[in-house]
Motif scaffolding. Structure first.
Motif, PDB file in Angstrom:
ATOM      1  N   LEU A 120       1.121  -1.156   0.331  1.00 52.99           N
ATOM      2  CA  LEU A 120       0.063  -0.165  -0.125  1.00 52.99           C
ATOM      3  C   LEU A 120       0.877   1.189  -0.108  1.00 52.99           C
ATOM      4  CD1 LEU A 120      -2.909  -0.999   2.460  1.00 52.99           C
ATOM      5  CD2 LEU A 120      -2.687  -1.100   0.100  1.00 52.99           C
ATOM      6  N   PRO A 121       1.118   1.934  -1.109  1.00 50.66           N
ATOM      7  CA  PRO A 121       1.982   2.999  -1.054  1.00 50.66           C
ATOM      8  C   PRO A 121       1.352   4.415  -0.478  1.00 50.66           C
ATOM      9  CG  PRO A 121       1.572   2.021  -3.410  1.00 50.66           C
ATOM     10  CD  PRO A 121       0.805   1.590  -2.473  1.00 50.66           C
ATOM     11  N   ASP A 122       2.078   5.398  -0.410  1.00 54.96           N
ATOM     12  CA  ASP A 122       1.542   6.458   0.479  1.00 54.96           C
ATOM     13  C   ASP A 122       0.354   7.052  -0.280  1.00 54.96           C
ATOM     14  OD1 ASP A 122       3.684   6.052   1.904  1.00 54.96           O
ATOM     15  OD2 ASP A 122       4.663   7.509   1.036  1.00 54.96           O
ATOM     16  N   SER A 123       0.381   6.975  -1.529  1.00 59.23           N
ATOM     17  CA  SER A 123      -0.985   7.697  -2.170  1.00 59.23           C
ATOM     18  C   SER A 123      -2.160   6.820  -2.189  1.00 59.23           C
ATOM     19  CB  SER A 123      -0.391   8.167  -3.535  1.00 59.23           C
ATOM     20  OG  SER A 123      -0.016   6.785  -4.260  1.00 59.23           O
ATOM     21  N   LEU A 126      -5.117   7.681  -0.395  1.00 62.46           N
ATOM     22  CA  LEU A 126      -5.722   8.983  -0.628  1.00 62.46           C
ATOM     23  C   LEU A 126      -6.420   8.834  -2.043  1.00 62.46           C
ATOM     24  CD1 LEU A 126      -5.888  11.999  -0.221  1.00 62.46           C
ATOM     25  CD2 LEU A 126      -3.727  12.374  -1.365  1.00 62.46           C
ATOM     26  N   HIS A 127      -5.676   8.052  -3.033  1.00 64.71           N
ATOM     27  CA  HIS A 127      -6.504   8.012  -4.268  1.00 64.71           C
ATOM     28  C   HIS A 127      -7.128   6.577  -4.628  1.00 64.71           C
ATOM     29  CE1 HIS A 127      -5.059  11.892  -5.197  1.00 64.71           C
ATOM     30  NE2 HIS A 127      -3.753  11.624  -4.934  1.00 64.71           N
ATOM     31  N   GLY A 128      -6.503   5.538  -3.743  1.00 65.89           N
ATOM     32  CA  GLY A 128      -7.137   4.397  -4.082  1.00 65.89           C
ATOM     33  C   GLY A 128      -6.111   3.850  -5.141  1.00 65.89           C
ATOM     34  N   SER A 129      -6.446   2.572  -5.937  1.00 63.93           N
ATOM     35  CA  SER A 129      -5.753   2.232  -7.000  1.00 63.93           C
ATOM     36  C   SER A 129      -6.302   2.695  -8.251  1.00 63.93           C
ATOM     37  CB  SER A 129      -5.837   0.444  -6.870  1.00 63.93           C
ATOM     38  OG  SER A 129      -5.386   0.016  -8.036  1.00 63.93           O
ATOM     39  N   VAL A 130      -5.605   3.522  -8.908  1.00 66.46           N
ATOM     40  CA  VAL A 130      -5.992   4.457  -9.943  1.00 66.46           C
ATOM     41  C   VAL A 130      -6.255   3.422 -11.179  1.00 66.46           C
ATOM     42  CG1 VAL A 130      -5.709   6.592 -11.298  1.00 66.46           C
ATOM     43  CG2 VAL A 130      -5.492   6.620  -8.760  1.00 66.46           C
ATOM     44  N   VAL A 131      -5.207   2.790 -11.314  1.00 69.00           N
ATOM     45  CA  VAL A 131      -5.044   1.918 -12.800  1.00 69.00           C
ATOM     46  C   VAL A 131      -5.140   0.551 -12.196  1.00 69.00           C
ATOM     47  CG1 VAL A 131      -3.825   3.678 -14.218  1.00 69.00           C
ATOM     48  CG2 VAL A 131      -2.608   2.068 -12.582  1.00 69.00           C
ATOM     49  N   GLU A 418      11.939   0.021 -13.817  1.00 68.29           N
ATOM     50  CA  GLU A 418      10.653  -0.587 -13.897  1.00 68.29           C
ATOM     51  C   GLU A 418       9.688  -0.409 -12.925  1.00 68.29           C
ATOM     52  OE1 GLU A 418      11.172  -4.370 -15.738  1.00 68.29           O
ATOM     53  OE2 GLU A 418      12.746  -3.830 -17.120  1.00 68.29           O
ATOM     54  N   LYS A 419       9.448   1.021 -12.436  1.00 67.98           N
ATOM     55  CA  LYS A 419       8.190   1.374 -11.867  1.00 67.98           C
ATOM     56  C   LYS A 419       7.227   2.280 -12.569  1.00 67.98           C
ATOM     57  CE  LYS A 419       9.655   0.851  -7.006  1.00 67.98           C
ATOM     58  NZ  LYS A 419      10.011   1.745  -5.587  1.00 67.98           N
ATOM     59  N   LEU A 420       5.958   2.191 -12.535  1.00 64.32           N
ATOM     60  CA  LEU A 420       5.277   2.902 -13.153  1.00 64.32           C
ATOM     61  C   LEU A 420       4.665   3.843 -12.077  1.00 64.32           C
ATOM     62  CD1 LEU A 420       2.884   0.514 -15.243  1.00 64.32           C
ATOM     63  CD2 LEU A 420       4.556   2.170 -16.208  1.00 64.32           C
ATOM     64  N   HIS A 421       4.661   5.294 -12.548  1.00 61.39           N
ATOM     65  CA  HIS A 421       4.019   6.244 -11.874  1.00 61.39           C
ATOM     66  C   HIS A 421       2.911   6.764 -12.506  1.00 61.39           C
ATOM     67  CE1 HIS A 421       7.933   6.160  -9.232  1.00 61.39           C
ATOM     68  NE2 HIS A 421       8.475   5.640 -10.524  1.00 61.39           N
ATOM     69  N   VAL A 422       1.741   6.861 -11.953  1.00 64.70           N
ATOM     70  CA  VAL A 422       0.520   7.339 -12.507  1.00 64.70           C
ATOM     71  C   VAL A 422       0.568   8.970 -11.932  1.00 64.70           C
ATOM     72  CG1 VAL A 422      -1.765   7.366 -12.827  1.00 64.70           C
ATOM     73  CG2 VAL A 422      -0.600   5.108 -12.625  1.00 64.70           C
ATOM     74  N   ILE A 423       0.561   9.946 -12.547  1.00 61.96           N
ATOM     75  CA  ILE A 423       0.496  11.499 -12.246  1.00 61.96           C
ATOM     76  C   ILE A 423      -0.390  12.223 -12.790  1.00 61.96           C
ATOM     77  CG2 ILE A 423       2.001  13.349 -12.248  1.00 61.96           C
ATOM     78  CD1 ILE A 423       4.517  11.645 -11.695  1.00 61.96           C
ATOM     79  N   ASP A 424      -1.225  13.206 -12.053  1.00 62.32           N
ATOM     80  CA  ASP A 424      -1.823  13.916 -12.273  1.00 62.32           C
ATOM     81  C   ASP A 424      -1.083  15.194 -12.825  1.00 62.32           C
ATOM     82  OD1 ASP A 424      -3.440  16.743 -11.612  1.00 62.32           O
ATOM     83  OD2 ASP A 424      -4.970  15.167 -11.813  1.00 62.32           O
ATOM     84  N   ARG A 425      -1.187  15.461 -14.090  1.00 62.86           N
ATOM     85  CA  ARG A 425      -0.185  16.640 -14.621  1.00 62.86           C
ATOM     86  C   ARG A 425      -0.456  17.905 -14.207  1.00 62.86           C
ATOM     87  NH1 ARG A 425      -0.914  20.494 -18.429  1.00 62.86           N
ATOM     88  NH2 ARG A 425      -3.024  19.942 -18.829  1.00 62.86           N
ATOM     89  N   GLN A 426      -1.939  18.421 -13.823  1.00 64.84           N
ATOM     90  CA  GLN A 426      -2.051  19.616 -13.608  1.00 64.84           C
ATOM     91  C   GLN A 426      -1.666  20.038 -12.121  1.00 64.84           C
ATOM     92  OE1 GLN A 426      -6.125  19.976 -14.666  1.00 64.84           O
ATOM     93  NE2 GLN A 426      -5.444  21.589 -16.335  1.00 64.84           N
ATOM     94  N   THR A 433       1.960   4.199  -7.608  1.00 69.33           N
ATOM     95  CA  THR A 433       3.288   3.657  -8.185  1.00 69.33           C
ATOM     96  C   THR A 433       3.084   2.266  -8.237  1.00 69.33           C
ATOM     97  OG1 THR A 433       4.236   5.338  -6.901  1.00 69.33           O
ATOM     98  CG2 THR A 433       5.641   3.478  -7.722  1.00 69.33           C
ATOM     99  N   ILE A 434       3.573   1.472  -9.318  1.00 71.14           N
ATOM    100  CA  ILE A 434       3.354  -0.014  -9.448  1.00 71.14           C
ATOM    101  C   ILE A 434       4.569  -0.525 -10.144  1.00 71.14           C
ATOM    102  CG2 ILE A 434       1.984  -1.756 -10.847  1.00 71.14           C
ATOM    103  CD1 ILE A 434      -0.244   0.349 -11.630  1.00 71.14           C
TER     104      ILE A 434
END
Length: 1405
Positions: A120-123, A126-131, A418-426, A433-434
């Protein structure tokens, strides 16, 4: 569900995720036209919500199955298992296949590591699993099977559209449909052997054509409908280079390729008379910088009409910069952008996306190399020109190897580990992180190194290729496909409902609720699956939250610890229950909270209690309206059981209690002393404002009427009663809020009628009249009258109000004046209150004036003297409140004086401006005597008083000056110095008391007392008079006082001190006068007389005291000699030191005396002290000679003076060693400095550049005769003519002195630029020596020299000269300085002399 596995040759699809992918890639995914409303919503830049249709993400009507989401339970996370285990054996795969996995992938090849741990990463919270990352089991199985069955080799490239194409290392392209069935297998291993591995793939917009690029440079085009080979292109680019990228543009006849030589070519496909041709045009040559990444701009169907699409934009990334070019209508470069500093091994990345910014949709280019992502917004203006604007950068803490847009707000980054980072651009916030090492991602390193054609690529490109994975990742319609060595994974954004369900499955209920609430409030990131207007969205989410809350409540009760301590259960419910209450109230579902939720939680008594306590903060903040009667009742009972009475009271006054049993609540409040709550219940429940007053009066009246003191609790009741009455009369509700407008007049009248009742309801026969007013006056007169005063302020001048006021005043007078049980203070309060009311301009009250006279009589002529200050204070308040008009002045002042009410007198005199009389008031008032000084000072110094008034005060103060001095000599002296300066001598003459005069003069003249001496104009005889008094009254302080006093005559003062036998003071004065010898003789006489006393037999205690006394006198005498020796010649010095030595040695002559034997040791040590000190001023031979000539020592043996001589020799040896060490240090230091200077001067100079820093021309420019080249030690180079033009050269004594123009202009504010020396980097040495002629004026030079001396000390050469002079030729060494007395100008005798013995500073070589 167990995963099934099928062979590749069957081409069958797999259930589970594969089916779901089918729906995601199939017909639903076809591009759809956006409606006008949806386009508007897309244009709203501030909207956080994303339209699914824009991203081709279909609606999800039902939540996905458990098998289809990431992080399944362990048995469901198993990767696909093939029936034929030999397919997993890597040894069976052709050893000649290209190795397409890098270390990062192969490390994770062990199957045991494939199961992802539930991190369970830090985010996450807060955001749950986004992807969701899912394995495409069908495609993966068939890739592995193809490698074995048809020798396809390892996968090397992937391209995704509504079909998925996978290229292999043996030249085959496998085409899969949305159901993961193998549709086509294009190419053959024979062609693969000729062309090499497929290194790049591209599918056109309508999925009709496939372009394949090969490792040996060939390109093929296939028809995806029929599987036919349409073109085989071998001459589109230079031979011997691998195809790194091949991309269709939006125009199906145009494609772009990029080869391992770094060149970019445009391929134009044509069909002329049935013959397919391909024309190639070079867009960018690798010789100008190698391009390793290309990205044409693709527009979706609904954006095909966007004006920017007509340019057919192409972004290219070389190793040093990026370029944006337009292919149409003609080739044009629109922008170039350099990277700046970065790691040469990092991979250049490019990605386009259409985003909505400021109400318009435009393409945005993301580019990156390393750890900073730049965003460039590309716009076309009305004239047709393209403008590029930089947007906010994204700074990361990891190196990127892939960048993919998933939608306009969300990007997915892959880092080098080889870690994926899902980021909100704005918001630049990381959402998830996966770890994807299990994918075993394929890397394109071999193609970048062009191994298939012999590795003929640049080293820089090969280094970038180490981490290149351009062809392994492909995105389409909001999904991203990852190609592994044996598998294909797909990643997509979860819908909002799926994200919430995923958290629920992880048993993170509070996080699920928080996430759902963020969707409800529109604050969540990467939201998918919500459509319709805002209210509709909120309703959908609220329904889901209610379901979760029911589940949460059931779980709370189910997970309750069955046994154990009650505290454990309480803690469990305190953690869980508030969440339910919070969210029900946030959703405004009190109906749900107080019905189903409350009923559910009431099953457990502990849960019920915690639930009720949770409501308190909401009740207190008035956020909880509409509680049911049952819950209110239970709440009160719960607080009663827990004995939380204060909390209960706080809640009651915020609750609507009309639905409860009022009498029961009143009883409950009364029994538990909750008076606020009781009053509130009566008021709001029954509109009864009088009953609470009666109840409280019944409790506090009896003890007050009986004259008893009240208990603390009854005092609290009394105070509450006063505040309550005040609120009622002011129209405010108690304890908070306001009384309804229509009730205000009624309540006021009721309360007044109640207060002025003649008797209480159940009165006994002996009850006095007006019991309520009487009780309140006894309880707190002042506060009750304040309440009335406030009420009178609020009254309008109608007839009834006037009557009420007069009525209440009459009752007050009747109750208080006719009774003797009220104190003067209470009576005074009443009359002060009346005076204030009468003084008002619109007053309508009538009070008999004789009453005021009675009060005056009562306060001024009491039966006893008790409460004097209280009575005075009361009368003063009465006068200040306006009562002065009620009294006759000629009667008031005599009565006040008789009663010793001096403050009253002061008040009256001030009214009449008789300020001088006020001084008498102060002096006669024992309490305020000291304040008279401030009063006089203020009158005399503050403007606003007339000259006559000031004069009268001044005269009065003069008259009482002795009295003032007796009161405080210090303050009186301060006053006299300020205002009576010219009268000082007269005051001194008139003072008879000598001690008082002494105190006054000390306060006046001693600067330590704080009076500014410059203000005083006093003759010296006054100071001498003070010194004489000081000698008489405080002889010990004479010396220190003389040291700070200024105005006295030396001769007269010496006579005074001699008269009083104060020898030290006389000595100090003589020395000050300049008679050093006289001062010395006084001290010497003092010392001799004390030494003489040693010869008499004295007691032991006196003896120690005497020795201490001798030592003190000797130290002072030595100090006197030392202070003055510097300014005396040798003969005068000897006249001081030798008599002192003689005096110390003379008692030792009487050594036969038994008395002196015991003192011989202390006397010897004191004699050594004298010798050590005089050695610095008298030459050693002279001292020895004097000792040896002494009759005692001359006749005696050497042994008697052995101690003295040895002591002197020891001192001599020590000083000689010190001198030699110092000389060596100084020699070494000087040698080091000279070496360093020599090295600096002879060192070669290294210019920083080969051009002049002023004209910026090469130093080998026009060779003019007078032109020389000047190089400075700082590295700057100039032509001499250029320096002269900037006035940086000056001629002195026929030689040019130069200063560096650059350094000098930058240092102008700092160091002295006028001394034309150039500062060098390491130290202060420069090439051009300092100019001997300074531009400073003489005053500045003097100041600068002084500064240098202060901080640098004596120069080394001066010290060495001095040392060599003192040592040279003199056999007696250092101490023989008598000839010519050089000690007077010796550097060592300078009081500022100090040695700097720090090691030399290190310099840069």
């Amino acid at each position: 569900m167990e995963p099934e596995s099928l062979g590749a040759e069957q081409g069958a699809s797999l259930p589970g995720p594969a089916e779901e992918l089918g729906t995601l890639l199939g017909q639903d995914a076809a591009p759809q036209k956006l409606s006008g409303e949806e386009l508007d919503r897309e244009l709203e830049s501030k909207s956080d919500l994303i339209d699914d249709k824009e991203f081709d993400i279909p609606q999800v009507d039902t939540p996905p199955t458990l098998e289809s989401i990431l992080n399944e339970t362990d048995d469901e996370e198993e990767s696909f298992v093939l029936e034929d285990p030999s397919l997993l054996n890597i040894d069976n795969i052709d050893t000649h296949s290209y190795d397409t996995s890098s270390l990062a992938s192969s490390d994770s090849g062990d199957r045991t590591h494939l199961k992802r741990k539930k991190k369970l990463p830090d985010s996450f919270s807060l955001h749950g699993s986004v992807v969701r990352l899912s394995l495409l089991k069908g495609i993966s199985a068939q890739i592995v099977s193809a490698a074995d069955k048809v020798d396809a080799g390892l996968p090397t490239a992937i391209a995704a559209s509504s079909l998925i194409a996978v290229g292999t290392s043996h030249g085959l392209a496998l085409i899969f449909d949305p159901n993961q069935a193998l549709r086509l297998c294009l190419g053959s291993t024979a062609v693969g052997a000729q062309y090499g591995a497929i290194s790049a793939l591209s599918i056109n917009n309508d999925c009709s054509r496939l372009l394949c690029g090969f490792a040996k440079g060939q390109i093929t085009m296939w028809d995806l409908a029929s599987g036919k080979l349409l073109r085989s292109i071998t001459d589109a680019h230079p031979p011997g280079t691998a195809i790194l990228h091949i991309k269709f543009t939006d125009d199906p006849t145009l494609a772009i390729c990029n080869d391992s030589g770094g060149s970019v070519f445009e391929l134009s496909f044509k069909r002329v008379m049935g013959v397919r041709t391909c024309e190639s045009r070079c867009l960018f040559s690798g010789s100008k910088g190698e391009v390793c990444c290309i990205e044409p701009l693709h527009a979706k169907t609904e954006l095909r009409d966007h004006p920017i699409t007509q340019y057919s934009l192409l972004a290219m990334a070389s190793l040093t910069k990026i370029l944006v070019i337009g292919l149409k209508p003609s080739l044009k470069v629109w922008m170039t952008f350099p990277y700046g500093r970065m790691d040469p091994s990092s991979v250049p990345l490019l990605a386009w996306y259409f985003v909505a910014v400021q109400n318009s949709v435009n393409p945005m280019l993301a580019f990156c190399r390393g750890d900073v992502v730049h965003f460039l917004l590309v716009k076309r203006d009305d004239s047709g020109a393209i403008h590029v604007t930089k947007q906010k950068q994204l700074h990361l803490h990891y190196d990127l190897i892939n960048f993919t847009w998933i939608n306009s707000r969300t990007v997915v980054l892959l880092d080098s580990v080889e870690k994926l980072h899902v980021i909100d651009r704005q918001m630049q916030e990381e959402l998830e992180t996966i770890e994807i090492s299990e994918v075993q991602l394929v890397y394109n390193s071999s193609h970048f190194k062009s191994l298939a054609t012999g590795g003929n690529v640049s080293q820089a490109l090969a280094l970038v290729g180490e981490k290149a994975c351009y062809q392994s990742i492909s995105s389409c319609g909001g999904q991203i496909f990852y190609l592994g060595t044996k598998s294909v994974h797909v990643m997509m954004i979860r819908s909002w409902r799926e994200r919430v369900d995923h958290l629920l499955k992880q048993d993170c209920l509070t996080e699920a609720l928080a996430l759902a609430w963020s969707f409800h409030e529109g604050k969540a990131k990467a939201v998918v699956g919500l459509s319709g207007d805002g209210n509709k969205r909120k309703a959908v989410i609220a329904d889901r939250m209610v379901e979760i809350l029911f589940h949460y409540a059931d779980r709370t009760l189910k997970k309750c610890p069955d046994q154990g301590k009650i505290q454990v259960m309480e803690q469990h419910f305190q953690d869980m229950v508030p969440v339910i209450v919070d969210y029900c109230l946030l959703l405004q579902r009190t109906d749900l909270l107080f019905s189903q939720m409350y009923d559910k939680l009431s099953e457990n008594s502990v849960a019920k209690g915690v639930f009720l306590e949770c409501l308190e903060p909401y009740i207190l903040s008035d956020k909880l309206m509409g509680m049911t009667a049952q819950v209110m009742k239970d709440l009160l009972l719960h607080y009663q059981d827990k004995n939380l009475m204060e909390d209960m009271e706080a809640c009651i006054v915020h609750m609507d209690i009309t639905s409860l049993d009022i009498q029961q609540v009143v009883l409950l409040c009364w029994e538990n002393h909750l008076y606020d709550a009781m009053i509130y219940v009566y008021n709001s429940g029954m509109n009864d404002f009088i009953s609470p007053m009666e109840k409280l009066f019944k409790v506090i009246a009896p003890p007050l009427n009986a004259g008893k003191s009240l208990t603390d609790e009854k005092v609290v009741m009394g105070n509450k009663l006063l505040v309550y009455i005040s609120c009622c009369l002011a129209g405010r509700a108690y304890p908070l809020g306001d009384i309804p407008e229509d009730l205000v007049p009624l309540v006021k009248n009721q309360v007044f009628e109640f207060l002025i009742r003649l008797h209480s309801a159940e009165a006994s026969a002996d009850e006095e009249v007006y019991p309520y007013v009487r009780t309140l006056l006894h309880f707190d007169t002042r506060e009750f009258l304040n309440v009335l005063a406030l009420t009178f302020e609020d009254f309008k001048n109608d007839k009834q109000a006037v009557e009420y006021q007069q009525r209440i005043v009459d009752i007050l007078l009747k109750v208080m004046v006719e009774n003797s049980d009220f104190t003067p203070s209470q009576i005074g309060c009443l009359f002060t209150f009346l005076a204030r009311q009468l003084a008002k301009p619109n007053n309508t009250l009538f009070v008999n004036r004789t009453l005021f006279d009675q009060v005056l009589e009562f306060l001024c002529s009491p039966d006893d003297d008790s409460r004097h200050s209280e009575r005075q204070q009361v009368l003063l308040e009465l006068l200040q409140a306006g009562g002065i008009v009620q009294f006759e002045e000629n009667r008031l002042i005599p009565m006040a004086e008789k009663a010793e009410f001096y403050q009253i007198c002061e008040f009256m005199y001030e009214q009449e401006h008789l300020y001088d009389k006020i001084i008498d008031c102060y002096l006669r008032d024992p309490v305020r005597k000291e304040e008279v000084f401030n009063y006089i000072h203020n009158i005399l110094s503050i403007p606003g008083y007339s000259a006559e008034e000031k004069q009268s005060v001044w005269q009065k103060a003069m008259k009482h000056i002795e009295e003032l001095l007796l009161l405080s000599p210090n303050k009186a002296a301060d006053l006299i110095a300020t205002h009576f300066n010219d009268q000082i001598e007269g005051i001194i003459k008139n003072l008879q008391d000598q001690f008082l005069l002494f105190q006054f003069l000390r306060s006046l003249l001693d600067p330590r007392e704080g009076i500014n001496q410059d203000m005083l104009q006093i003759s010296p005889c006054v100071t001498e008079q003070f010194i004489e008094l000081l000698c008489h009254y405080s002889p010990d302080q004479v010396l220190e006082t003389l040291q700070v006093l200024e105005f006295y005559r030396l001769e007269e003062t010496i006579q005074i001190t001699q008269k009083h036998l104060l020898h030290e003071a006389s000595s100090y004065l003589l020395e000050k006068k300049g008679d050093v010898h006289g001062a010395f003789l006084v001290m010497l006489e003092q010392l001799r007389s004390k030494l003489l006393m040693l010869t008499y037999e004295i007691e032991e205690s006196t003896e120690l005291h005497l020795l201490k006394d001798i030592e003190d006198t000797l130290v002072k005498t030595i100090a006197l000699c030392q202070r003055n020796s510097h300014s005396l010649n040798q003969q005068q010095r000897e006249a001081l030191w030798f008599p002192l030595l003689e005096a110390m040695m003379s008692p030792q002559k009487l050594s036969s005396s038994t008395v002196l034997c015991q003192y011989s040791e202390p006397l010897k040590s004191l004699t050594m002290q004298v010798l050590n000190n005089m050695a610095a001023f008298i030459a050693l031979p002279s001292i020895l000679q004097r000792i040896l000539q002494d009759p005692v020592y001359g006749r005696g043996k050497l042994g008697e003076i052995q101690g003295l001589v040895l002591g002197m020799l020891d001192t001599f040896n020590y000083e000689q060693t010190l001198l030699e060490t110092t000389t060596n240090l100084l020699n070494h230091d000087l040698h080091w400095s000279l070496c360093n200077l020599r090295a600096s001067i002879t060192r070669g100079l290294n210019p920083k550049q080969d051009y002049c820093c002023i004209c910026l021309q090469q130093y080998k420019r026009r060779q003019e005769m007078a032109d020389e080249i000047i190089v400075f030690s700082c590295g700057h180079l100039y032509h001499s003519l250029c320096l002269l033009s900037k006035e940086c050269g000056i001629e002195t004594k026929g030689q040019m002195r130069w200063t560096c123009y650059k350094c000098n202009s930058s240092n102008k504010g700092g160091k002295l630029s006028e001394n034309f020396s150039e500062l060098k980097k390491g130290n202060g040495a420069s090439l051009a020596q300092s100019s001997s002629e300074s531009l400073l004026d003489s005053q500045q030079i003097q100041a600068f020299d002084q500064l240098c001396r202060l901080y640098r000390g004596t120069s080394r050469l001066a010290l060495l000269t001095e040392l060599s002079r003192t040592r040279g030729g003199e056999k007696h060494g250092l101490l023989n300085v008598s000839q010519g007395d050089p000690a007077l100008n010796s550097v060592f005798q300078n009081e500022n002399f100090q040695l700097h013995l720090a090691p030399p500073p290190l310099t840069e070589e």
